[in-house]
Design an enzyme around this catalytic site. Structure first.
Site, PDB file in Angstrom:
ATOM      1  N   ASP A 109       0.850  -1.182   0.000  1.00 38.06           N
ATOM      2  CA  ASP A 109       0.000   0.000   0.000  1.00 38.06           C
ATOM      3  C   ASP A 109       0.893   1.241   0.000  1.00 38.06           C
ATOM      4  O   ASP A 109       1.715   1.415   0.901  1.00 38.06           O
ATOM      5  CB  ASP A 109      -0.902  -0.017   1.237  1.00 38.06           C
ATOM      6  CG  ASP A 109      -1.969   1.054   1.196  1.00 38.06           C
ATOM      7  OD1 ASP A 109      -2.268   1.554   0.102  1.00 38.06           O
ATOM      8  OD2 ASP A 109      -2.502   1.406   2.273  1.00 38.06           O
ATOM      9  N   ASP A 141      -3.186   2.727  -5.958  1.00 33.67           N
ATOM     10  CA  ASP A 141      -2.112   2.805  -4.965  1.00 33.67           C
ATOM     11  C   ASP A 141      -1.897   1.539  -4.148  1.00 33.67           C
ATOM     12  O   ASP A 141      -1.169   1.564  -3.149  1.00 33.67           O
ATOM     13  CB  ASP A 141      -2.376   3.969  -4.005  1.00 33.67           C
ATOM     14  CG  ASP A 141      -3.670   3.807  -3.223  1.00 33.67           C
ATOM     15  OD1 ASP A 141      -4.477   2.924  -3.567  1.00 33.67           O
ATOM     16  OD2 ASP A 141      -3.884   4.579  -2.272  1.00 33.67           O
ATOM     17  N   GLU A 142      -2.486   0.413  -4.551  1.00 30.89           N
ATOM     18  CA  GLU A 142      -2.250  -0.811  -3.785  1.00 30.89           C
ATOM     19  C   GLU A 142      -2.289  -2.038  -4.684  1.00 30.89           C
ATOM     20  O   GLU A 142      -2.980  -2.064  -5.698  1.00 30.89           O
ATOM     21  CB  GLU A 142      -3.268  -0.951  -2.651  1.00 30.89           C
ATOM     22  CG  GLU A 142      -4.705  -1.091  -3.109  1.00 30.89           C
ATOM     23  CD  GLU A 142      -5.654  -1.393  -1.959  1.00 30.89           C
ATOM     24  OE1 GLU A 142      -5.332  -2.246  -1.112  1.00 30.89           O
ATOM     25  OE2 GLU A 142      -6.739  -0.774  -1.922  1.00 30.89           O
TER      26      GLU A 142
END
Length: 425
Positions: A22, A155-156
Site C-alpha cells: 500500500d 495505490d495498492e
C-alpha cells in the site's frame, strides 16, 4: 490453514507467502515530489481537479519578477499556497498527509469540515494524470521483481512472494525490503508492506507499521496479532456487519473466532456466516488474479454548490453531457462496450438514488449514453436541489467479444460501426 507449495523431496516445502503493498498517502506524496517545501506540513488533496498551468499563471501574475516553470515549483513561497480556512463549497478530501491526519482530517471528509479541524492545512487540487503516471511506475518496478501481481487500484497491489527469490527469507521481509527500496530509489515514494500466508492477513498486516513499514505475519501469530483487532479490520466487514456483530457482544476478531460456524451461518446467512468464521480463523485460499474484467465504468461529480434541475437546467445539462462524453471516452480507450446505462443523484440532504436502463445492444457512443441516461432522469424526483450527479455504463463486454457476436449475426459489409448510436439503428 496453510498449504505447502509442492516441491521436490530434496528441498523443504515452501510456505505460501502473500504480500499486500500500500503506497503511503499516495496522492499527497506525489504532490510533495512537486512541492518538497511542503514536507512535514498538513496538506490535503481535494476540492477540485488541477487545471493545467493554473498555479503557474497565478505565480506569474503575483510574482512577475521571477521566471516560473514546472522546473522551479520548489521555490514557491509557503505563503502563496491556499489554506482551507474559510473554504466554502462541496469539495471532498481525496487524501491528506500524515501531518494533517493528526488533526483528524481524512479521506472522503468534506473540505469544509476539515477546515474546522485544521484551518492552516494547505489545499491542493487533484492531478489524476500525475497519480496514474506514478502508479504505472511503481507497479512496473514490482513486476520486474515479482511477476505475479494483482492490481487493486491506483495505490495498492497484492503480490505472490512464494516462489520469488527472497520471498521465503525472514518470512518475506527480505523481498519486501528490496521492493520498498527499489520503488523509493526510482520514484522517491514510500510504501508499507504486509506479508502473510494469504491475502486476507496480508491486507491487515500492511496497516500495522505505516508509513514506510514492513510487517510479517506467520500462521502462529494469529492469536497474538490478529485476534485482538476489532472486527472491522477484516476487509469485508463493513459498518452494518460490525454493528450487528456488536449486538451479539462480538467486538474483536478473537471473539468472532470463538463463535460456532453454524451459529454464524444462522445469524448472518449461510455464505457470509461461513466466510466470517473462516476469516476470523485466518483462512483465505484466494489466488493472485493478474487480470480482471471491469463490471462497470462511471463518472460522477460533486458540485461546489447545490444545483436545481429547473433553475440551473443549463449548467446541469452541460455537466450531464460532459459526464456522458467522459464515460464514452473511458469505454473506447479501454476497449469496452456496455448496455446497462445508469445515473446516480445525491440530493442536498445526502440521500442518494440510482436508476438504470438496459439497451437492446451494447454501445460506447456518447450520444446514446446521454440519451439513455436522460430517460433515467425522468424516473427520479427533480424538484429537490442536487449536490452530485453521475453517469454509469454496466453489463460490459470487450470490443473484441462484441465484434465476434456481430460477425455471427451479420455479414462484414452489414456490420454496424462499434460507436454507432443504438437509437440510430
Amino acid at each position: 490453514m496453510l498449504a505447502a507449495v509442492p516441491t521436490s523431496e530434496s528441498t523443504p516445502p515452501r510456505q505460501r507467502r502473500m504480500a499486500h503493498l500500500d503506497m503511503d498517502a499516495f496522492y499527497a506524496s506525489v504532490e510533495l515530489l512537486r512541492y518538497p517545501q511542503l514536507k512535514g506540513l498538513p496538506v490535503v488533496i481535494g476540492g477540485g481537479r488541477r487545471r493545467e498551468d493554473d498555479m503557474l499563471g497565478r505565480l506569474r501574475a503575483t510574482h512577475p519578477e521571477h521566471e516560473w516553470s514546472e522546473h522551479n515549483l520548489h521555490e514557491i513561497p509557503l505563503n502563496f499556497f491556499p489554506r482551507i480556512s474559510g473554504y466554502t463549497g462541496r469539495g471532498v478530501i481525496t487524501t491528506a498527509t500524515y501531518a494533517a491526519r493528526q488533526f483528524g482530517v481524512g479521506s472522503a471528509m468534506g473540505v469544509m469540515k476539515a477546515a474546522k479541524l485544521c484551518p492552516d492545512a494547505i489545499l491542493l487540487p487533484v492531478d489524476f494524470d500525475q497519480y496514474r503516471h506514478y502508479s504505472q511506475r511503481f507497479k512496473a518496478i514490482i513486476t520486474d521483481i515479482a511477476p505475479l501481481m494483482e492490481n487493486r487500484g491506483v495505490d495498492e497491489v497484492y503480490i505472490d512472494f512464494t516462489n520469488v527469490p527472497g520471498g521465503q527469507r525472514e518470512g518475506g521481509r527480505v523481498l519486501a525490503r528490496l521492493i520498498q527500496k527499489s520503488i523509493f530509489d526510482d520514484t522517491g515514494l514510500t510504501c508499507s508492506v504486509g506479508v502473510a500466508p494469504n491475502k486476507l492477513l496480508a491486507k491487515m498486516a500492511s496497516e500495522f507499521n505505516k508509513p514506510n513499514g514492513i510487517s510479517i505475519v506467520q500462521a502462529e501469530d494469529l492469536e497474538t496479532l490478529i485476534w485482538p483487532l476489532p472486527c472491522r479490520k477484516i476487509n469485508g466487514i463493513g459498518p452494518k456487519a460490525e454493528a450487528k456483530l456488536a449486538t451479539h457482544g462480538i467486538h474483536t476478531i478473537g471473539e468472532l473466532a470463538q463463535r460456532d460456524r453454524l451459529w454464524l451461518m444462522q445469524h448472518f446467512g449461510k455464505s457470509y456466516g461461513a466466510w466470517l468464521h473462516d476469516a476470523a480463523h485466518g483462512k483465505d485460499d484466494r489466488p493472485i488474479e493478474t487480470a480482471s474484467e471491469p463490471v462497470s465504468i462511471s463518472r460522477e461529480t460533486t458540485f461546489e454548490q447545490d444545483l436545481h434541475a429547473v433553475r440551473d437546467r443549463e449548467a446541469l445539462s452541460a455537466i450531464f453531457t460532459r459526464l456522458s462524453e467522459q464515460v464514452a471516452a473511458d469505454l473506447q480507450r479501454k476497449g469496452y462496450v456496455g448496455k446497462a446505462i445508469g445515473i446516480k443523484l445525491r440530493y442536498d440532504n445526502f440521500q442518494s438514488v440510482t436508476r438504470d436502463q438496459t439497451l437492446t445492444t451494447h454501445t460506447a457512443d456518447a450520444r446514446t449514453i446521454r440519451e439513455a441516461a436522460g430517460q433515467c432522469l425522468k424516473r427520479v424526483d427533480l424538484t429537490r436541489r442536487l449536490r452530485l450527479l453521475g453517469v454509469r455504463v454496466g453489463s460490459l463486454i470487450s470490443e473484441n467479444a462484441w465484434l465476434a457476436q456481430q460477425k455471427s449475426s451479420v455479414t462484414q459489409e452489414e456490420q454496424p460501426s462499434l460507436w454507432t448510436s443504438a437509437k440510430a439503428e
